[in-house]
Structures are given as structure tokens and as C-alpha cells.
Design an enzyme around this catalytic site. Structure first.
Site, PDB file in Angstrom:
ATOM      1  N   LYS A  88      -2.312  44.411  26.342  1.00  0.00           N
ATOM      2  CA  LYS A  88      -0.862  44.415  26.596  1.00  0.00           C
ATOM      3  C   LYS A  88      -0.160  43.801  25.380  1.00  0.00           C
ATOM      4  O   LYS A  88      -0.491  42.681  24.964  1.00  0.00           O
ATOM      5  CB  LYS A  88      -0.590  43.590  27.844  1.00  0.00           C
TER       6      LYS A  88
HETATM    7  C1  E4P Z   1       3.911  43.324  34.328  1.00  0.00           C
HETATM    8  O1  E4P Z   1       3.333  44.015  33.552  1.00  0.00           O
HETATM    9  C2  E4P Z   1       4.997  42.406  33.938  1.00  0.00           C
HETATM   10  O2  E4P Z   1       4.523  41.435  33.065  1.00  0.00           O
HETATM   11  C3  E4P Z   1       5.594  41.797  35.168  1.00  0.00           C
HETATM   12  O3  E4P Z   1       5.796  42.841  36.103  1.00  0.00           O
HETATM   13  C4  E4P Z   1       6.864  41.021  34.921  1.00  0.00           C
HETATM   14  O4  E4P Z   1       7.439  40.687  36.151  1.00  0.00           O
HETATM   15  P1  E4P Z   1       8.611  39.598  36.314  1.00  0.00           P
HETATM   16  O5  E4P Z   1       9.838  40.139  35.665  1.00  0.00           O
HETATM   17  O6  E4P Z   1       8.770  39.443  37.797  1.00  0.00           O
HETATM   18  O7  E4P Z   1       8.117  38.348  35.639  1.00  0.00           O
END
Ligand code: E4P
Length: 224
Positions: free
Chosen positions: A85
């Protein structure tokens, strides 16, 4: 649309894995930090991998291409199926291009606009993560943004898979599915909320009580 669970909590992942409807897990540094601060990240990631088997996104911490590539190599050495990621910043795009050349899957994260999504796709991202909840937080309609991206994907025949991320409630899941996202990555609490309905609970209660009554009547009639 596939469903992933968006957490680093081992008990939640263990339970979600038994549900049969989850095909992956996404993590990020904040989700790991929410867990016990003494956890060994490598060990936690490997535990998650063992539980879920399918997709697992692990985020890099470095913000420069060289550092991201080094981290990616390390993560891949933990388990070769990892998806790396990477944030949508210029250095991130260079890292995605290089990892894509090496055949390593990437999930480009923190995407809030169609132009960011398009750039990530063109750099060779395997997945692009569109943050719905955080867009709504700043009064930008996340559904409109996701619909635009899905429309562009159809017209341009883009190859990256679209992940609807930053999901805050079950309606986001429905909006993502209607827009045509490939995947929604969902916090555990929202996943459980999305499975529940009071009519299901009362309906099941009624079925069981009717069956019980029938058994009692039957015993009376048959004198057993
Ligand atoms: C997933 O890949 C993201 O990092 C995550 O959904 C972020 O979510 P949030 O905005 O609730 O922190």
C-alpha cells in the site's frame, strides 16, 4: 463487489474470516497503532495473512521512492502474496511504477479525486483506494467522486481495481456497489451492522417459537 475487512484487530479478523463473505484485509499505520503498541508488526501481519488467506494490503511508512521500495522488499520477504500500500504522492507513483515492473501488486491509497486515481492507474497500480468517509467529512459528496471514477474507468478501460475505502456506514457499501467499485473495505463494526436487521431477528424468533409450539402439540397428539 468483493468485501474486505479494514482492521488490524486479530479477534475481529478471526471472526470475519469465519463468515465466508470476506476475501481480504486492508491495514494502515493508524489501524496498527490502534492495537497493542507492543505488537510486532511483522508477526501481526503474518498472523492476519494466515487467518484470511486472500488479499492483504500492508502500507509503507517511507515517503521517498527508495525507502518505499526497500520496505516493499521487506514486506514481500515476510510473505510473497502481499499487496504493498503506497500513498498517492509523486514518490509513491514512481515506486508503484517500479513495483509494477517487478510484478508486485500495489494498492494506491489516500485517493480523493479522479485525477489522482487516473495517475495511479497509469503508473501501474493494481488497486486504487478511494476514501469515501473522509470526503464526506469535508462536505464533498463521496458518492459523486466514486461515480465519476467508475465512469472514467468504463470509458477509458482502466485496469486498476477500485477499492471503496474509509467506509463509515452500510449506506457507503451500497453506494460503492451501485457505482461499480470492485471492492469495499469495511471496518469490522460497520460490517457487523451491515449484516443486521431487526426483521431478521424477530422473524427468526417467530420461526423458532412456532416450531417449538408445533413440537409441543405433536407430543400431545401422539401422547409421547
Ligand atoms: C483503507 O485502505 C484505508 O486506510 C481506510 O479505509 C481509512 O479509513 P478511515 O478514513 O476511516 O481512517
Amino acid at each position: 463487489m468483493e468485501l474486505y475487512v479494514d482492521t488490524a484487530n486479530i479477534e475481529h479478523i478471526r471472526y470475519a474470516a469465519t463468515l465466508g463473505c470476506i476475501t481480504g484485509v486492508t491495514t494502515n499505520p493508524s489501524l496498527l497503532a490502534k492495537e497493542d503498541p507492543s505488537i510486532d508488526v511483522r508477526q501481526r501481519i503474518l498472523e492476519i495473512h494466515e487467518l484470511i488467506g486472500g488479499h492483504l494490503s500492508v502500507e509503507v511508512i517511507s515517503t521517498v521512492t527508495k525507502g518505499m521500495l526497500k520496505e516493499a522488499e521487506e514486506i514481500i520477504s515476510w510473505f510473497p502474496q502481499a499487496t504493498i500500500k503506497i500513498p498517492i504522492i509523486p514518490d509513491g507513483l514512481s515506486a508503484v511504477k517500479e513495483l509494477s515492473k517487478r510484478g508486485i501488486p500495489t494498492n494506491v491509497t489516500l485517493i480523493f479525486t479522479p485525477t489522482q486515481a487516473l495517475a495511479a492507474n497509469n503508473a501501474g497500480a493494481t488497486y486504487v483506494s478511494i476514501f469515501m468517509g473522509r470526503l464526506d467529512d469535508i462536505s464533498q459528496n463521496s458518492s459523486d467522486v466514486l461515480n465519476d471514477i467508475c465512469e472514467i474507468w468504463d470509458v477509458q478501460e482502466c485496469e486498476s481495481k477500485i477499492i471503496a475505502a474509509s467506509i463509515r456506514h452500510p449506506l457507503h457499501i451500497i453506494e460503492a456497489a451501485k457505482a461499480g467499485a470492485d471492492i469495499a473495505t469495511i471496518p469490522y463494526k460497520v460490517l457487523m451492522q451491515s449484516l443486521k436487521n431487526p426483521l431478521t431477528d424477530s422473524g427468526l424468533e417467530q420461526f423458532l417459537s412456532d416450531y417449538d409450539k408445533m413440537q409441543t402439540e405433536r407430543q400431545k397428539i401422539l401422547n409421547i
